[in-house]
Motif scaffolding. Structure first.
Motif, PDB file in Angstrom:
ATOM      1  N   SER A 118      -2.661   7.302   2.694  1.00  0.00           N
ATOM      2  CA  SER A 118      -1.867   6.684   3.754  1.00  0.00           C
ATOM      3  C   SER A 118      -2.016   5.168   3.732  1.00  0.00           C
ATOM      4  CB  SER A 118      -2.265   7.214   5.135  1.00  0.00           C
ATOM      5  OG  SER A 118      -3.365   6.481   5.649  1.00  0.00           O
ATOM      6  N   VAL A 119      -1.200   4.540   4.538  1.00  0.00           N
ATOM      7  CA  VAL A 119      -1.124   3.087   4.686  1.00  0.00           C
ATOM      8  C   VAL A 119      -2.456   2.483   5.163  1.00  0.00           C
ATOM      9  CG1 VAL A 119      -0.350   3.193   7.105  1.00  0.00           C
ATOM     10  CG2 VAL A 119       0.453   1.313   5.648  1.00  0.00           C
ATOM     11  N   LYS A 120      -3.336   3.342   5.694  1.00  0.00           N
ATOM     12  CA  LYS A 120      -4.628   2.832   6.176  1.00  0.00           C
ATOM     13  C   LYS A 120      -5.543   2.388   5.031  1.00  0.00           C
ATOM     14  CE  LYS A 120      -4.042   4.081  10.568  1.00  0.00           C
ATOM     15  NZ  LYS A 120      -2.802   4.865  10.511  1.00  0.00           N
ATOM     16  N   ASN A 172      -5.555   9.614  10.258  1.00  0.00           N
ATOM     17  CA  ASN A 172      -5.516   8.971   8.943  1.00  0.00           C
ATOM     18  C   ASN A 172      -6.544   7.863   8.766  1.00  0.00           C
ATOM     19  OD1 ASN A 172      -3.602  10.611   7.864  1.00  0.00           O
ATOM     20  ND2 ASN A 172      -1.873   9.283   8.351  1.00  0.00           N
ATOM     21  N   PRO A 279       6.637   2.207  10.334  1.00  0.00           N
ATOM     22  CA  PRO A 279       6.189   3.167  11.355  1.00  0.00           C
ATOM     23  C   PRO A 279       5.034   2.559  12.151  1.00  0.00           C
ATOM     24  CG  PRO A 279       6.514   4.285   9.261  1.00  0.00           C
ATOM     25  CD  PRO A 279       6.617   2.804   8.980  1.00  0.00           C
ATOM     26  N   CYS A 280       5.022   2.805  13.467  1.00  0.00           N
ATOM     27  CA  CYS A 280       4.087   2.072  14.323  1.00  0.00           C
ATOM     28  C   CYS A 280       3.409   2.986  15.335  1.00  0.00           C
ATOM     29  CB  CYS A 280       4.871   0.976  15.038  1.00  0.00           C
ATOM     30  SG  CYS A 280       3.907  -0.010  16.178  1.00  0.00           S
ATOM     31  N   GLY A 281       2.085   2.917  15.379  1.00  0.00           N
ATOM     32  CA  GLY A 281       1.308   3.636  16.383  1.00  0.00           C
ATOM     33  C   GLY A 281       0.707   2.632  17.347  1.00  0.00           C
ATOM     34  N   VAL A 282      -0.569   2.318  17.125  1.00  0.00           N
ATOM     35  CA  VAL A 282      -1.254   1.367  17.985  1.00  0.00           C
ATOM     36  C   VAL A 282      -0.824  -0.071  17.656  1.00  0.00           C
ATOM     37  CG1 VAL A 282      -3.313   1.062  16.549  1.00  0.00           C
ATOM     38  CG2 VAL A 282      -3.556   1.073  19.003  1.00  0.00           C
ATOM     39  N   GLY A 283      -0.224  -0.259  16.500  1.00  0.00           N
ATOM     40  CA  GLY A 283       0.339  -1.554  16.136  1.00  0.00           C
ATOM     41  C   GLY A 283      -0.444  -2.331  15.088  1.00  0.00           C
ATOM     42  N   VAL A 285      -1.510  -1.641  11.908  1.00  0.00           N
ATOM     43  CA  VAL A 285      -0.974  -1.652  10.546  1.00  0.00           C
ATOM     44  C   VAL A 285       0.301  -2.502  10.461  1.00  0.00           C
ATOM     45  CG1 VAL A 285       0.114  -0.246   8.779  1.00  0.00           C
ATOM     46  CG2 VAL A 285      -2.006   0.534   9.826  1.00  0.00           C
ATOM     47  N   PRO A 286       1.297  -2.239  11.309  1.00  0.00           N
ATOM     48  CA  PRO A 286       2.493  -3.071  11.198  1.00  0.00           C
ATOM     49  C   PRO A 286       2.221  -4.548  11.506  1.00  0.00           C
ATOM     50  CG  PRO A 286       2.709  -1.496  13.010  1.00  0.00           C
ATOM     51  CD  PRO A 286       1.491  -1.113  12.230  1.00  0.00           C
ATOM     52  N   GLY A 344       0.270  10.340  13.434  1.00  0.00           N
ATOM     53  CA  GLY A 344      -0.191   8.975  13.151  1.00  0.00           C
ATOM     54  C   GLY A 344       0.363   7.940  14.118  1.00  0.00           C
ATOM     55  N   LEU A 345       1.389   8.316  14.873  1.00  0.00           N
ATOM     56  CA  LEU A 345       2.045   7.364  15.782  1.00  0.00           C
ATOM     57  C   LEU A 345       1.848   7.765  17.236  1.00  0.00           C
ATOM     58  CD1 LEU A 345       5.489   7.132  13.899  1.00  0.00           C
ATOM     59  CD2 LEU A 345       3.305   6.063  13.307  1.00  0.00           C
ATOM     60  N   SER A 391       5.164  11.144  10.444  1.00  0.00           N
ATOM     61  CA  SER A 391       4.978   9.749  10.870  1.00  0.00           C
ATOM     62  C   SER A 391       5.623   8.778   9.886  1.00  0.00           C
ATOM     63  CB  SER A 391       3.491   9.400  10.955  1.00  0.00           C
ATOM     64  OG  SER A 391       2.833  10.202  11.890  1.00  0.00           O
ATOM     65  N   THR A 429       4.476   5.732   5.092  1.00  0.00           N
ATOM     66  CA  THR A 429       3.082   5.395   5.353  1.00  0.00           C
ATOM     67  C   THR A 429       2.064   6.507   5.103  1.00  0.00           C
ATOM     68  OG1 THR A 429       3.644   5.841   7.640  1.00  0.00           O
ATOM     69  CG2 THR A 429       3.512   3.541   6.998  1.00  0.00           C
TER      70      THR A 429
HETATM   71  C1  LIG Z   1      -1.783   4.691  11.276  1.00  0.00           C
HETATM   72  C2  LIG Z   1      -0.472   5.055  10.794  1.00  0.00           C
HETATM   73  C3  LIG Z   1       0.666   4.307  11.128  1.00  0.00           C
HETATM   74  C4  LIG Z   1       0.712   3.164  12.095  1.00  0.00           C
HETATM   75  O1  LIG Z   1      -0.396   2.340  12.191  1.00  0.00           O
HETATM   76  P1  LIG Z   1      -0.853   1.746  13.598  1.00  0.00           P
HETATM   77  O2  LIG Z   1      -1.881   0.745  13.252  1.00  0.00           O
HETATM   78  O3  LIG Z   1      -1.404   2.876  14.414  1.00  0.00           O
HETATM   79  O4  LIG Z   1       0.355   1.152  14.256  1.00  0.00           O
HETATM   80  C5  LIG Z   1       1.862   4.716  10.573  1.00  0.00           C
HETATM   81  N1  LIG Z   1       1.963   5.781   9.771  1.00  0.00           N
HETATM   82  C6  LIG Z   1       0.898   6.520   9.435  1.00  0.00           C
HETATM   83  C7  LIG Z   1       1.081   7.701   8.534  1.00  0.00           C
HETATM   84  C8  LIG Z   1      -0.347   6.181   9.941  1.00  0.00           C
HETATM   85  O5  LIG Z   1      -1.398   6.934   9.601  1.00  0.00           O
END
Ligand SMILES: *Cc1c(COP(=O)(O)O)cnc(C)c1O
Length: 457
Positions: A118-120, A172, A279-283, A285-286, A344-345, A391, A429
Motif C-alpha cells: 500500500s501507499v503507506k 495498512n 484516496p484520503c482517510g486521516v489526510g 498520505v495525501p 483505509g479511508l 479504498s 493506494t
Molecule cells: C492509508 C490509506 C489511504 C489514505 O491515507 P490517510 O493518511 O489516512 O489519508 C488511502 N488508501 C489506502 C489503501 C490507505 O491504506
C-alpha cells in the motif's frame, strides 16, 4: 454516466449534500499558487527536508534489499510504476471525443508497492529506518558512512530486539510498520481499530507482530496505543497524525512521479496541467504526496482528495474556516456515521497537521459512495487486469467531476477550459496483499452493481 451534484464552497447547499451523504465535488477556498513550507515538528519543512528523506532511504537501501528478496531488483528502494490505462479511460467514459477531450488518464500503481502492498510503504520505511538509526547510533552499532548491513549481525539484532515499535492503525499502516519493524529485529505491536480486516491481523501475527484488537474507532484505538506506549520503556510509538518521518516519506513519491513524467517526455505547465486524485482517510498520505508534488512541480499540479460519502473529514475540516488550537471537527457532527467498506479511508476526524499542510496545497476534493468504489474496482480489473482494494478506487471518479458545473467553474477560474493537454494521475493506494478470496467477493459485488447500472433506464 450522469453527472452528480457538485458545489462551490460559497454555496450553503453544499453542506446539505455532504450531510445527506451524496457524492459532491468541493473546492478548497484556501488554495494558493505558491506553497509555503509546512510547519511540522516545530520547524519549516520544504524541499530540503524532502531531499534529506530521499538520501536517508538511499543510505539504508542495502539493508532493506538484504532483508526483502522482493526489493533486490530495485536495490532496496520501494517504488511503483506509472501505468498507461487507455482501456480504463474508456471504461470510465472519458475517452477523448470531439469537443470533450479531458486529456490522458494514468495510474500511479502504489497498490503494487512491495513489502507493504500500500501507499503507506514509503512513509513506514522512513519512519522505521529513523528509529533504527537512532537506536544504532545510541548503542554504537553503526556510524554514518558505514554499510548498514552491519545491523544484520546477531549482536546488533539482539540490541534492536530490546526495543518495541508500536503503532495505531485501521490496517495498512499497521501492516507496513509491523512488517518492517519485525523484519529489522524490533518487537512490534500494532493497535487495530474495529474496521481492521481479519486477514491483516493474521498476516502480522504470522510475522511475529503482536496485534491488539480494539472494538472502537480509529481515534480511540490510537489514543489507547499512544497512552500505553508512553508508560512502557524502550517503546517508540509511531504517530500517524504527527510523525514528520511518515509525512516526509510519503512526500518522496513526488521525486518518483517527477522522474517518471520526465521519462515520458511530459512537462507540467499551463498547457499541460497535472491532475492528481488521491484516496484520503486521516489526510496524512495525501498531505505528504500533494505537498511534495507542489514543491517539486509547482502551481500547475492540481491535487484532489477522494473520501467516502460517510467519512468526508478532510472536506469538513478544509471547508470550515481554520480554528487554531482546536481539533478538527468530526463527521459524526454532520450526522454521518463513518461507515464504509473502504477500511483505509474509514476515519471520522482528520489529522490537524495534515489539514494545515493541505490547506494552501489542495485544489479540492470529492466524495464517493461505496457502490462506486466497487464499480471502479471491477472496471479496472475488467479493462486492465489490475487488482486493487476498495479504498484504492476512490480516485477514479475524480476526472469526471471536472465536467460538472462546479468543476467547470473551477476550470474557468484557473484558465483550464481546454484540458486536452492534461494528465490525470489516479493514485491506486493498496491491494497487493489482499487474499484472493476476499478480492473475489469485492469484484463480484462490483460486477453486480455494473450490471444493474447498465440495466437502468
Ligand atoms: C492509508 C490509506 C489511504 C489514505 O491515507 P490517510 O493518511 O489516512 O489519508 C488511502 N488508501 C489506502 C489503501 C490507505 O491504506
Amino acid at each position: 454516466m450522469p453527472v452528480a451534484e457538485s458545489f462551490a464552497v460559497s454555496e450553503p447547499a453544499g453542506w446539505g449534500l455532504l450531510r445527506q451523504a451524496r457524492p459532491v465535488l468541493w473546492r478548497n477556498p484556501a488554495w494558493q499558487a505558491q506553497v509555503p513550507a509546512a510547519q511540522l515538528a516545530g520547524q519549516a519543512q520544504g524541499l530540503d527536508a524532502m531531499e534529506a528523506a530521499q538520501r536517508q532511504l538511499q543510505r539504508f537501501a542495502p539493508l532493506l534489499a538484504a532483508l526483502f528478496p522482493e526489493l533486490q531488483a530495485s536495490e532496496g528502494r520501494i517504488r511503483s510504476p506509472l501505468l498507461a490505462v487507455p482501456r480504463m479511460q474508456q471504461a470510465l467514459g472519458l475517452a477523448p471525443a470531439p469537443g470533450a477531450d479531458l486529456g490522458t488518464l494514468l495510474l500511479k500503481a502504489d497498490h503494487r508497492l512491495p513489502v507493504a502492498g500500500s501507499v503507506k510503504a514509503r512513509g513506514a520505511v522512513l519512519e522505521v529506518l529513523s528509529i533504527v538509526q537512532a537506536v544504532a547510533e545510541r548503542h554504537g552499532l553503526w556510524t554514518p558512512g558505514q554499510d548498514p548491513q552491519v545491523l544484520l549481525l546477531p549482536a546488533a539484532r539482539a540490541v534492536l530486539a530490546r526495543y518495541t515499535v508500536a503503532v495505531g492503525s485501521t490496517g495498512n499502516l499497521g501492516l507496513a510498520i509491523g512488517t518492517l519493524a519485525a523484519a529489522l529485529g524490533f518487537q512490534a505491536c500494532v493497535h487495530m481499530s474495529a474496521e481492521a480486516r481479519e486477514w491483516k491481523k493474521q498476516y502480522l501475527r504470522a510475522r511475529g507482530v503482536t496485534v491488539i484488537e480494539h472494538a472502537t474507532d480509529y481515534p480511540q484505538a490510537l489514543a489507547h496505543g499512544r497512552a500505553k506506549a508512553a508508560v512502557q520503556p524502550h517503546t517508540h510509538f509511531v504517530d500517524n497524525e504527527r510523525s514528520l518521518a511518515l509525512f516526509l516519506g510519503y512526500s518522496t513519491a513526488a521525486f518518483e512521479l517527477q522522474a517518471q513524467l520526465q521519462a515520458l517526455g511530459r512537462s507540467v505547465d499551463a498547457q499541460h496541467p497535472l491532475m492528481v486524485y488521491l484516496p484520503c482517510g486521516v489526510g496524512g498520505v495525501p498531505a505528504g504526496i500533494a505537498f511534495g508534488l507542489r514543491q517539486l512541480l509547482g502551481p500547475h499540479v492540481h491535487c484532489w482528495v477522494g473520501e467516502p460519502v460517510q467519512s468526508p473529514c478532510v472536506a469538513q475540516a478544509l471547508l470550515a474556516p481554520p480554528l487554531p488550537g482546536q481539533a478538527p471537527p468530526s463527521v459524526y457532527a454532520l450526522g454521518l456515521n463513518n461507515t464504509t467498506e473502504a477500511d483505509g479511508l474509514c476515519v471520522p476526524q482528520a489529522s490537524d497537521l495534515a489539514v494545515e499542510t493541505m490547506r494552501p496545497v489542495l485544489a479540492g476534493g470529492f466524495t464517493v459512495a461505496d457502490e462506486r468504489l466497487f464499480m471502479d474496482l471491477c472496471r479496472l480489473d475488467a479493462s486492465e487486469g489490475l487488482q486493487i482494494e476498495p479504498s484504492a478506487a476512490a480516485g477514479f471518479s475524480g476526472p469526471q467531476w471536472l465536467t460538472s458545473p462546479a468543476g467547470v467553474d473551477w476550470r474557468l477560474a484557473h484558465g483550464l477550459e481546454d484540458l486536452s493537454g492534461a494528465l490525470h494521475v489516479v493514485w491506486t493506494t493498496g491491494g497487493a496483499l489482499v487474499p484472493p478470496a476476499l478480492y473475489g467477493q469485492w469484484r463480484a459485488r462490483g460486477e453486480a452493481l455494473l450490471a444493474q447500472d447498465t440495466a437502468a433506464p
